[in-house]
Motif scaffolding. Sequence first.
Motif, PDB file in Angstrom:
ATOM      1  N   ILE A  45       2.640 -13.770  19.898  1.00  0.00           N
ATOM      2  CA  ILE A  45       2.695 -12.351  20.061  1.00  0.00           C
ATOM      3  C   ILE A  45       4.508 -11.726  19.314  1.00  0.00           C
ATOM      4  CG2 ILE A  45       3.288 -10.132  21.660  1.00  0.00           C
ATOM      5  CD1 ILE A  45       1.253 -11.166  24.039  1.00  0.00           C
ATOM      6  N   ASN A  46       5.790 -11.795  19.271  1.00  0.00           N
ATOM      7  CA  ASN A  46       6.054 -11.777  18.767  1.00  0.00           C
ATOM      8  C   ASN A  46       6.252 -12.093  17.426  1.00  0.00           C
ATOM      9  OD1 ASN A  46       8.951 -11.267  20.549  1.00  0.00           O
ATOM     10  ND2 ASN A  46       8.850 -12.981  21.327  1.00  0.00           N
ATOM     11  N   GLN A  47       5.548 -13.163  16.882  1.00  0.00           N
ATOM     12  CA  GLN A  47       6.029 -13.367  15.050  1.00  0.00           C
ATOM     13  C   GLN A  47       4.892 -12.252  14.755  1.00  0.00           C
ATOM     14  OE1 GLN A  47       4.084 -17.219  15.341  1.00  0.00           O
ATOM     15  NE2 GLN A  47       5.869 -17.943  14.726  1.00  0.00           N
ATOM     16  N   SER A  48       2.751 -11.128  15.236  1.00  0.00           N
ATOM     17  CA  SER A  48       2.505 -11.218  15.198  1.00  0.00           C
ATOM     18  C   SER A  48       3.158  -9.384  15.126  1.00  0.00           C
ATOM     19  CB  SER A  48       1.023 -11.272  15.154  1.00  0.00           C
ATOM     20  OG  SER A  48       0.779 -11.308  17.161  1.00  0.00           O
ATOM     21  N   PHE A  49       3.546  -9.318  15.836  1.00  0.00           N
ATOM     22  CA  PHE A  49       3.839  -7.651  16.757  1.00  0.00           C
ATOM     23  C   PHE A  49       4.403  -7.380  15.716  1.00  0.00           C
ATOM     24  CE2 PHE A  49       6.667  -4.824  18.472  1.00  0.00           C
ATOM     25  CZ  PHE A  49       5.830  -4.451  19.016  1.00  0.00           C
ATOM     26  N   THR A  50       5.163  -7.201  14.940  1.00  0.00           N
ATOM     27  CA  THR A  50       5.723  -6.472  13.720  1.00  0.00           C
ATOM     28  C   THR A  50       4.389  -6.174  12.651  1.00  0.00           C
ATOM     29  OG1 THR A  50       7.084  -8.344  13.036  1.00  0.00           O
ATOM     30  CG2 THR A  50       7.972  -6.577  14.619  1.00  0.00           C
ATOM     31  N   LEU A  51       3.667  -7.344  12.521  1.00  0.00           N
ATOM     32  CA  LEU A  51       2.599  -7.283  11.260  1.00  0.00           C
ATOM     33  C   LEU A  51       1.695  -5.888  11.523  1.00  0.00           C
ATOM     34  CD1 LEU A  51       1.885  -8.376   8.520  1.00  0.00           C
ATOM     35  CD2 LEU A  51       0.647 -10.178   9.997  1.00  0.00           C
ATOM     36  N   ILE A  52       1.203  -6.283  13.150  1.00  0.00           N
ATOM     37  CA  ILE A  52       0.142  -5.369  13.523  1.00  0.00           C
ATOM     38  C   ILE A  52       1.094  -4.418  13.137  1.00  0.00           C
ATOM     39  CG2 ILE A  52      -1.988  -4.996  15.027  1.00  0.00           C
ATOM     40  CD1 ILE A  52      -1.417  -7.579  16.481  1.00  0.00           C
ATOM     41  N   LEU A  53       1.945  -3.557  13.756  1.00  0.00           N
ATOM     42  CA  LEU A  53       2.559  -2.379  13.349  1.00  0.00           C
ATOM     43  C   LEU A  53       2.338  -2.234  12.561  1.00  0.00           C
ATOM     44  CD1 LEU A  53       5.698  -1.869  16.094  1.00  0.00           C
ATOM     45  CD2 LEU A  53       2.938  -1.376  16.277  1.00  0.00           C
ATOM     46  N   ALA A  54       3.027  -2.916  11.251  1.00  0.00           N
ATOM     47  CA  ALA A  54       3.048  -2.146   9.736  1.00  0.00           C
ATOM     48  C   ALA A  54       1.990  -1.809   9.565  1.00  0.00           C
ATOM     49  CB  ALA A  54       3.676  -3.255   9.217  1.00  0.00           C
ATOM     50  N   ALA A  55       0.482  -2.869   9.721  1.00  0.00           N
ATOM     51  CA  ALA A  55      -0.233  -3.177   8.665  1.00  0.00           C
ATOM     52  C   ALA A  55      -1.101  -1.851   9.422  1.00  0.00           C
ATOM     53  CB  ALA A  55      -1.382  -4.606   9.221  1.00  0.00           C
ATOM     54  N   LEU A  56      -1.078  -1.749  10.608  1.00  0.00           N
ATOM     55  CA  LEU A  56      -2.105  -0.382  11.310  1.00  0.00           C
ATOM     56  C   LEU A  56      -2.183   0.801  10.821  1.00  0.00           C
ATOM     57  CD1 LEU A  56      -1.866  -1.292  14.951  1.00  0.00           C
ATOM     58  CD2 LEU A  56      -3.721  -0.771  14.113  1.00  0.00           C
ATOM     59  N   GLY A  57      -0.337   1.177  10.760  1.00  0.00           N
ATOM     60  CA  GLY A  57      -0.061   1.889   9.458  1.00  0.00           C
ATOM     61  C   GLY A  57      -0.353   2.145   8.349  1.00  0.00           C
ATOM     62  N   ALA A  58      -0.258   1.207   7.444  1.00  0.00           N
ATOM     63  CA  ALA A  58      -0.843   0.279   5.795  1.00  0.00           C
ATOM     64  C   ALA A  58      -2.044   0.850   6.000  1.00  0.00           C
ATOM     65  CB  ALA A  58      -0.328  -0.705   5.092  1.00  0.00           C
ATOM     66  N   THR A  59      -2.968   1.320   6.231  1.00  0.00           N
ATOM     67  CA  THR A  59      -4.752   1.075   6.899  1.00  0.00           C
ATOM     68  C   THR A  59      -4.981   2.027   6.626  1.00  0.00           C
ATOM     69  OG1 THR A  59      -4.936  -0.902   8.212  1.00  0.00           O
ATOM     70  CG2 THR A  59      -6.856   0.057   7.846  1.00  0.00           C
ATOM     71  N   PHE A  60      -3.967   3.427   6.980  1.00  0.00           N
ATOM     72  CA  PHE A  60      -4.458   4.758   6.605  1.00  0.00           C
ATOM     73  C   PHE A  60      -4.257   4.645   5.387  1.00  0.00           C
ATOM     74  CE2 PHE A  60      -3.670   5.045  11.080  1.00  0.00           C
ATOM     75  CZ  PHE A  60      -4.446   6.196  11.786  1.00  0.00           C
ATOM     76  N   ILE A  61      -2.834   3.810   4.897  1.00  0.00           N
ATOM     77  CA  ILE A  61      -2.994   4.225   2.620  1.00  0.00           C
ATOM     78  C   ILE A  61      -3.837   4.070   2.495  1.00  0.00           C
ATOM     79  CG2 ILE A  61      -0.907   4.018   1.441  1.00  0.00           C
ATOM     80  CD1 ILE A  61       1.140   3.906   3.334  1.00  0.00           C
ATOM     81  N   TYR A  62      -4.121   2.259   2.715  1.00  0.00           N
ATOM     82  CA  TYR A  62      -5.377   2.147   1.846  1.00  0.00           C
ATOM     83  C   TYR A  62      -6.331   2.738   2.034  1.00  0.00           C
ATOM     84  CZ  TYR A  62      -2.566  -2.056   2.099  1.00  0.00           C
ATOM     85  OH  TYR A  62      -1.079  -3.668   1.810  1.00  0.00           O
ATOM     86  N   ALA A  63      -6.736   3.453   3.323  1.00  0.00           N
ATOM     87  CA  ALA A  63      -8.289   3.814   3.070  1.00  0.00           C
ATOM     88  C   ALA A  63      -8.360   4.286   2.356  1.00  0.00           C
ATOM     89  CB  ALA A  63      -8.324   4.647   4.692  1.00  0.00           C
ATOM     90  N   HIS A  64      -7.289   5.696   1.694  1.00  0.00           N
ATOM     91  CA  HIS A  64      -7.455   6.383   0.989  1.00  0.00           C
ATOM     92  C   HIS A  64      -7.400   6.208  -0.422  1.00  0.00           C
ATOM     93  CE1 HIS A  64      -3.143   7.865   0.947  1.00  0.00           C
ATOM     94  NE2 HIS A  64      -3.379   7.619  -0.081  1.00  0.00           N
ATOM     95  N   GLY A  65      -6.921   4.356  -0.498  1.00  0.00           N
ATOM     96  CA  GLY A  65      -7.240   4.317  -1.704  1.00  0.00           C
ATOM     97  C   GLY A  65      -5.873   3.952  -2.523  1.00  0.00           C
ATOM     98  N   SER A  66      -4.168   4.175  -2.069  1.00  0.00           N
ATOM     99  CA  SER A  66      -3.665   4.396  -2.390  1.00  0.00           C
ATOM    100  C   SER A  66      -3.031   2.341  -1.872  1.00  0.00           C
ATOM    101  CB  SER A  66      -2.315   4.794  -1.358  1.00  0.00           C
ATOM    102  OG  SER A  66      -2.755   6.149  -2.371  1.00  0.00           O
ATOM    103  N   LEU A  67      -2.164   1.699  -3.380  1.00  0.00           N
ATOM    104  CA  LEU A  67      -2.002   0.881  -3.437  1.00  0.00           C
ATOM    105  C   LEU A  67      -0.168   0.736  -3.261  1.00  0.00           C
ATOM    106  CD1 LEU A  67      -3.177  -1.616  -2.909  1.00  0.00           C
ATOM    107  CD2 LEU A  67      -2.626  -2.749  -5.147  1.00  0.00           C
ATOM    108  N   ASP A  68       0.198   0.410  -1.917  1.00  0.00           N
ATOM    109  CA  ASP A  68       1.701   0.634  -1.293  1.00  0.00           C
ATOM    110  C   ASP A  68       2.061  -0.859  -1.418  1.00  0.00           C
ATOM    111  OD1 ASP A  68       4.308   0.942  -0.204  1.00  0.00           O
ATOM    112  OD2 ASP A  68       3.686   3.290   0.111  1.00  0.00           O
ATOM    113  N   VAL A  69       3.511  -0.903  -2.433  1.00  0.00           N
ATOM    114  CA  VAL A  69       4.196  -2.278  -2.315  1.00  0.00           C
ATOM    115  C   VAL A  69       5.760  -1.888  -1.802  1.00  0.00           C
ATOM    116  CG1 VAL A  69       2.619  -2.862  -4.314  1.00  0.00           C
ATOM    117  CG2 VAL A  69       4.902  -1.980  -4.826  1.00  0.00           C
ATOM    118  N   SER A  70       5.958  -1.502  -1.225  1.00  0.00           N
ATOM    119  CA  SER A  70       7.836  -0.620  -0.642  1.00  0.00           C
ATOM    120  C   SER A  70       7.672  -0.409   0.587  1.00  0.00           C
ATOM    121  CB  SER A  70       7.346   0.993  -1.013  1.00  0.00           C
ATOM    122  OG  SER A  70       6.837   1.766  -0.204  1.00  0.00           O
TER     123      SER A  70
END
Lengths: 329, 500
Positions: free
Chosen positions: A59-84
Amino acid sequence: MGTKTKALNAESAQVEAKAQIGKIARVALPYAGLVIAVIFFSIATKGSFLQLDNLTTLINQSFTLILAALGATFIYAHGSLDVSLGSICMMSCISSVLAAVATQSGVVAFLVCLGVSLLCSLIVALISCKLGVVAFVSSLCVSFICQGLAGEMLDTGEIVMPTHIIEAVDRPAVKVIVIVAAIVICYVLFERTKIGVYNKAIGGNAAAAEQSGVNVHKYKILAYVISGVLLGVSSFFLICRISAASTTTGSGLHMDVMLAVILGGMSIRGGPKSNIAAPVIGSLTTYVLSNGLTLMRVDAYYVQFIQGIIFLLIIFCVFDKKKHGALPN
Amino acid sequence: MEKELLLQVKGMNKSFGPTRALKNVDLSVYRGEVRGLIGENGSGKSTVSSIVAGIQNADSGEMIFKGQPYQPATMLDAMQHGIGMIVQEAGTVLNITVAENIFIGKEKRFSKGPFVNRKAMEMAAKQAMEALGVSGIDPAMPINKLNFEARKLIEIVRVMLDEPELLIVDETTTALSQHGRDIIYSLMKKLREEGKAVLFISHDLDELIETCDVLTVLRDGDIIRSLEKSEMEHDLIKELMVGRKIEGDYYRSDFDGSFGEEVAVRVENLTVGHELENFSLELHRGEILGVGGLSGSGMHELGRAMFGVDRALTGSVTVCRSGDVIKNPVMAVQNSMGYVSKNRDTEALILHASIKDNTLLPSYDRLKVAGLISKRKADKFADEQIQNMKVKCVSKNQEVQFLSGGNKQKVVFAKWIGTGADILILDSPTRGIDIGVKTAMYQLITRLKREGKAILMISEELPELIGMCDRIMILKDGHLAREFQRSPELSEQMIIKEMI
Ligand SMILES: Nc1ncnc2c1ncn2[C@@H]1O[C@H](COP(=O)(O)OP(=O)(O)OP(=O)(O)O)[C@@H](O)[C@H]1O
Ligand SMILES: [Mg+2]
């Protein structure tokens, strides 16, 4: 109805059944992959994979990745590729620790972390939307700026978060609550509000979305706001876990997020088939793999090698290569 | 003269999931023949012709072309055998020039080492266009700058370069102005005289009766009957298509051209690009205002600018109730406007999204319960719209890309009717729609007029304008050429005179 027609009907029913199975298989594959991985490692490690200690680590390991990925999904959804994402995470962590050292207040440290992440994400969004630069480029620029600034802000190689803040934040119970809340909120935002459905529509066809009354820029920016908030929270928990921030903190995060989302069965081109389960399932799978393999005492290099192969396999199975590949071309 | 068989299709079947698109289809096309194909939306016309053209494969059945078994693997393969197709949807490649589109895959002809001789390619493109009577298109222009009609003409030029012996034309004419249509008609005539053949798909009965030697009727994937020239007659064709007699009026039956007093939208001194200059109009509530003209007349640009899609250089579009000046589509939708774009696949639909998601798009605000979109309401809404428009589909969750052309158009309509738009800008609204549904759609538009909605109907189909509109504005070179009032005396000839 002649026998011939009947035979044809039976045949077409078969064809349909096959198509349905294919579709279900494709949707279910990421879940199946996760379950199979868990079962495999449970058996292969004779149960130590399932021990409370290890699960907490997981849980400790995946926790931060899950949070960041959840947010990024909104950006990916509209087709942006964010590398920042990685650089913004680093910037937030460093600022947060600096603020914490100066004020000794956990609340201030958290707010600074959140604010910096939100601000940087907004800058990416505004450059993209107002100047009409593709997100890949604008996020790359912001990424460079963050790297430069961070080097300037740090006199020493790294700075350390005060322990009393770490103790207050870095607890499994807090994390479980945060992660459950984040998943529920993101699900609701993604499926049941205009933010989610419009971003998916924009990813599907921006011109058609606009001609249906969608304010394309506004909703793209809102996606970045959500991503910024979640990345801020994620960064704060990250820095409280690893305690020291340096210019390499968070590096590669954008890659990890991208791979997690793909592993979860979503195309990072976004569009109407984007879904909020993908980042969660994908992030878990990523860490189940690395954690399980490490438990089996596989050498770190081989872990990466095996991960690479499995990524390939899943991308191969999940995506209809002819029609829509996972990556933008 | 004995008729010589060119293409024979035997026992062809094709299913898409639960949809049986073709059921044991047999079809023979002879040399020197223009073969018409008609049928309701979703009856399988595009499916059978795209299989012949190598775009997709049949599930079973065989084809014989020029006496040889024929099974094209790709479109290119079909082309090399001598079968070319102009598809229903836009088939040009964006972001490259006209010349590059025409010679796509044939760049070698103009290359010296790694370089392509652009000048030579553009010269050749110009010649190829002129050979077919296509003029006024600069071969060096990027294809994105051209309108739908010009792009279609480019496709035709490209296909004809390969000198096909069987040319398939899938519902291309509905999107074209008279000029474009004439190019296709004379091309078909030429092919027929050369002993080649054409498979011609259209929903326009008059056009089919005029141009075809034999007309084959499809219904639900079955070949119903083939009619010789002497048997071609409106009522019979309709009956064969639908499977029962069609009663009732096609267009509006009244000649009462009156409409409301209240101005819904006021267009003042609108200039858009080079296409439309200083144009003004008033669209009233309860009015169907027709706009007609040739392809370069600026009529499509007028619709786009009124909805805020294209920027106006000067002038304004004002929605009178709110006083808002429309600057972009978002404002237009907020002002209860709706727009059926001519560029259906690229601007009006999200092809990978479901029918449901497409119809809901402008209506989410009214589907909320406690601030969140209600699944139940959304499902109900989508089901209602699909029923209203009689969209032929497997379920509301089917992706729009898998619908037939006419059914896609119905989805676009459903989106705007569903959201209750009361100012409708319809660009080529019945494009690709079969006669049965057209009748229903005309009734719907008449009903919307009675309900006090304002309707701007931009169309290349003069009979449609004459049959439906209270007023008709004919545009020419970006200016108003003449305005006609609704009347039983109004004829196509009278209007055409003003257009050219
Ligand atoms: N790729 C596909 N996937 C699923 N269904 C399809 C696909 N292509 C066609 N269909 C279905 O097959 C049927 C026949 O479609 P087709 O496009 O041949 O109709 P059509 O006669 O050309 O109609 P229209 O006049 O509207 O163009 C329709 O019900 C359509 O929904
Ligand atoms: Mg069709």
